[in-house]
Each structure stands twice: as C-alpha cells, then as structure tokens.
Scaffold this active site. Sequence first.
Site, PDB file in Angstrom:
ATOM      1  CE  LYS A   8      -2.170   2.311   3.243  1.00  0.00           C
ATOM      2  NZ  LYS A   8      -2.194   3.658   2.590  1.00  0.00           N
ATOM      3  CD  GLU A  26      12.471   5.761   9.845  1.00  0.00           C
ATOM      4  OE1 GLU A  26      12.223   6.590  10.768  1.00  0.00           O
ATOM      5  OE2 GLU A  26      12.503   6.068   8.661  1.00  0.00           O
ATOM      6  CB  CYS A  59      12.873   9.932   8.812  1.00  0.00           C
ATOM      7  SG  CYS A  59      13.758   8.688   7.875  1.00  0.00           S
ATOM      8  CD  GLU A  68       9.594  13.642  11.623  1.00  0.00           C
ATOM      9  OE1 GLU A  68      10.554  13.158  11.012  1.00  0.00           O
ATOM     10  OE2 GLU A  68       8.611  12.972  11.983  1.00  0.00           O
TER      11      GLU A  68
END
Length: 524
Positions: free
Chosen positions: A215, A296, A330, A425
Amino acid sequence: MTTTPINEIKPYANEPFTDFGKPENVEAMKEAIAKVKSELGRNYPLKVGGQKIETEAKITSVNPGNVDEVIGFVSKADREVAERAMQAALATFETWKKVPARERAEYLFKAARLMRERKHEFSALMLLESGKNYVEADVDTAEAIDFMEFYAREMIRLSTIDETMPLAKIPGEDNRLTYIPLGVGVVIPPWNFPLAICVGMTTAAIVSGNTVLLKPASTTPVIAHKFVEMMEEVGLPAGVINYIPGSGAEVGDFLTTHPKTRFVSFTGSKEVGLRINKLAADTAPGQIWIKRVVAEMGGKDGIVVDETADLDAAAAAIAASAFGFQGQKCSAGSRAIIVESVYDEVAERVVKLTEQLQIGLPELNFASGPVIDNVSYARILDYIEIGKSEGTLLTGGAKAPGNGYYIQPTVFGDVSPKARIMQEEIFGPVLALAKAKDWREAIDMYNDTEFGLTGSYFSADEDRIAEALETVHCGNLYVNRKCTGALVGVHPFGGFNMSGTDSKAGGYDYLLLFTQAKLTSRKA
C-alpha cells in the site's frame, strides 16, 4: 528458473551515483524526463494476484512542483479489494515459501540489473511525482538497486548459515537452524523515498519467502506501480506482490487488524506508526500469532558543534542535512546545537549557505524544490509562524514563488531547547539553531527529545568524540559529517525511542525481522 552460479555472484558493492557535473549525464536525465512527460496522465490499475483491477474511485497523483500537471490516475482499493488481495497473497504464500532462497534472490538480482539499465527513467518519474532534484532522485534510485542487491545476498547467506556458522555439535544428534518466512505482510512505505524505501521494504519481505500487500503512499503511487511492473517483467509470480493503494483509515486499518496479517512493515510518521502498533497488538478472532511490527517513524535529528570543530565543514553539513530534499527526510538535521563561543560564526555561515539555495522546478534541477502536497505546505508554514515567536528569524520564513508548494529554506536562531520547533518533527525546510554553554550541555540538549534517529557531532577533540559516541542517544550517529545519506550495507538505518523499532534497514540483521528461526534436532 535459471540462477546465477553461486561462485559468479559478485561481492556486494554500492551502486555508484551519477555525476551530473558531466553534460552527457545531464542530457540523459533531460531525455528521460521528456520520455516520462510523454506518458503522464495515464490510468494505473490495482494488481491483485494475476488480475488488474480498475476502480471508479481514483487517486490523482499531482506534480508538487507544477500542480497543473497530473502524473497519473491510480485506482483506489477499498476493503473488498483488500480482502481479495489478502486471499490472493495467502494462496500464493503456500507455493512461494517453497521456492528455494537462491531462486527468490535471483528475481532481485534480475530486477536490480533492469533498474540499473533504466535508472534515469525511474529517477525522472520520481523527480516529477515527488519533487526531488536530479541528485536526490538519482540517489534514491541507486539506493533501491542497493537494497535489492544487498537483500538478495543476505537471503543466500541466511539460507546457508548452517554451513557457514554451524551450531555446536554433540554426539548422536544432527542439529540445524533454518530461517523460514512468516506469511503475508502489509508493506506501507512513505512518499519521501518513494522508490528506495518502497523497494527495500517490499523486496526484503519477498526474498525472505513472504507475500505482501503493498500500500504505497497516496502522493507517490505511480513510481510504486512502475516498480511492481518491473517485478512482473522479471517473472516474479503473480500474487507475491499485490499492489493496493488506498486510504490508510480504510485499507490500512483493515489490513493491520486482519487475522491473517502476519506482519506490518511501516515507514512514516510517529502518529501513524503508533496507531499501527496499537491496532496490531490486539488479537483478532481467528488470529493464531502475535503480529510483528517493523516501524521507522521519523526523527528530530540534530548536529552538535563544539568550539574545536572545523566550522566550515560543520556549517556545510548543517545546511545540507537541513535542506536536502526540502528537509523531507526522517534523517534531516532540523536542529543544530552550537557551543556559544562559536555560535555566531557558525550561524552566520549557515545563513549564507542557505541563502545560496535557489528555488524552482525539480525538472530544471534547482537546489530547492517543492514540499510534497498542500497538507504539508500548510503545516510547515504554520510551524514557521510558530518559530517566529520562539526564535529569531535569520533567513527565509515565507512562501516562495512558483506553481507548486514552494517554501523558502528557513533558519531560526537563539531557539530554546524546549521550543516546539526544537522538539516536534516539522518535515520541511525549517532549521532551528540553539546555543549551549559547552559541549556536554550541547549533547544533553541533543538528547532532550522523544526521538532518536540520526545525529552528528563535530569536534577535533578525540576524548570528546569518544564520550559523544557513548552518550549521544540515536540509532545512527555520525562524527564530522552530515546526519543524512545512509548507505545500504555501510550504515544500517533505524532509530531509538519514538523513531521506531530500530529495524536497521540495509543491515545484516534486517531480514531476520521477516523470518522466524526454526531449530530441527534429529537423533543420528
């Protein structure tokens, strides 16, 4: 299937990056972009088992650098299609798990060779769909090739581990340890490395003998479709990879909670990762295993600079880590913590480097391009407004011109370690600079976060470096270099705390996450 003789498999080596300083390579990329542009606006079906499925509902993939340009219209899966895909994957698993590891690895070797031949074409499509410039797209494609080459060799190693790392022997018994596949997995890759991470997550699972429901991110489904097509081209059996882009709330949650899902491999935000982990932890009726989650989930990465460091190198690393691919990694270094005696000098150099970044269309190879979509665009601009009240705006701080989601690379100075732009973040071109009284306080400030993915420490003092290696708490710590740019097989990648399960993609224990160890003991 014919497989390459084991003695002819070359030792692993990273795929070289393209040198765009050479005019012929620039021209080759331009030609690839023109080819991809001639194919824009196509319809892309779902792939379930051996079937192509067209749905009325579509995902419209748009070029973030030119929002009038449609990359393609991708059929959108719902729960009914997801269930069909699950059944196809379950049926295929019964045969795929019996395919020898060497043969499974050969599919990856063939795909790596084919992608290498079409490297610029893959990069060009990714450039248009995700907003990467030439270098960022090229590195992404190279990493995808690396993952396939590396994991193919790793599966061969694991399949022969009984010979290369035999168990201790005792009289009267024959003992063997083998690594067998788990079952059907759900693979949910991110949009920011829409080829490399998609390929890495998927091929790690299938070379281990599992079948997958892929997906991809709704912003970058076409590049994922191109990868799936390539795997079909090399002869991968139907049903090993089932391509089902769709809503996370509908398809993602449905498959995560499905009793036949054996594992979920996810890369994305902390919030979504935690939701997946929570949903997967509940046992559904008929479920006979504990689901495995490989996650992650991002970071709030930083670079620490002390007064002994090479300040030019540190400033260059800070700017590159913060603004490569518009900070949408990231691993992006969105914080820099600098010892106060050299703070002004480093900040001045970082601002100067930032202001040299030219903004524009990725296909014209500008250093700084768009962010991925309107949702990210609005969120990042909101954080910039927050930053204006939490620090001193040193450069940037506004929208940038262009028919896309362009934002000026932005630097804030004198930011408190507890400020939101130092803790949360942002996933965009926003850098926060903080001042520390000394190097130990700088490390403490770096560690003051719920994340722990990547970090860098700049120093010329070996004793300080030795202490930093022990005390800086992150999964990937670099000394005197930027905190982005992990290489497969060189820098196994994954982080601590809310950065995920420290799964170490591109490392020698990664495939163990998609297998289970079976010990057999036979009386001699």
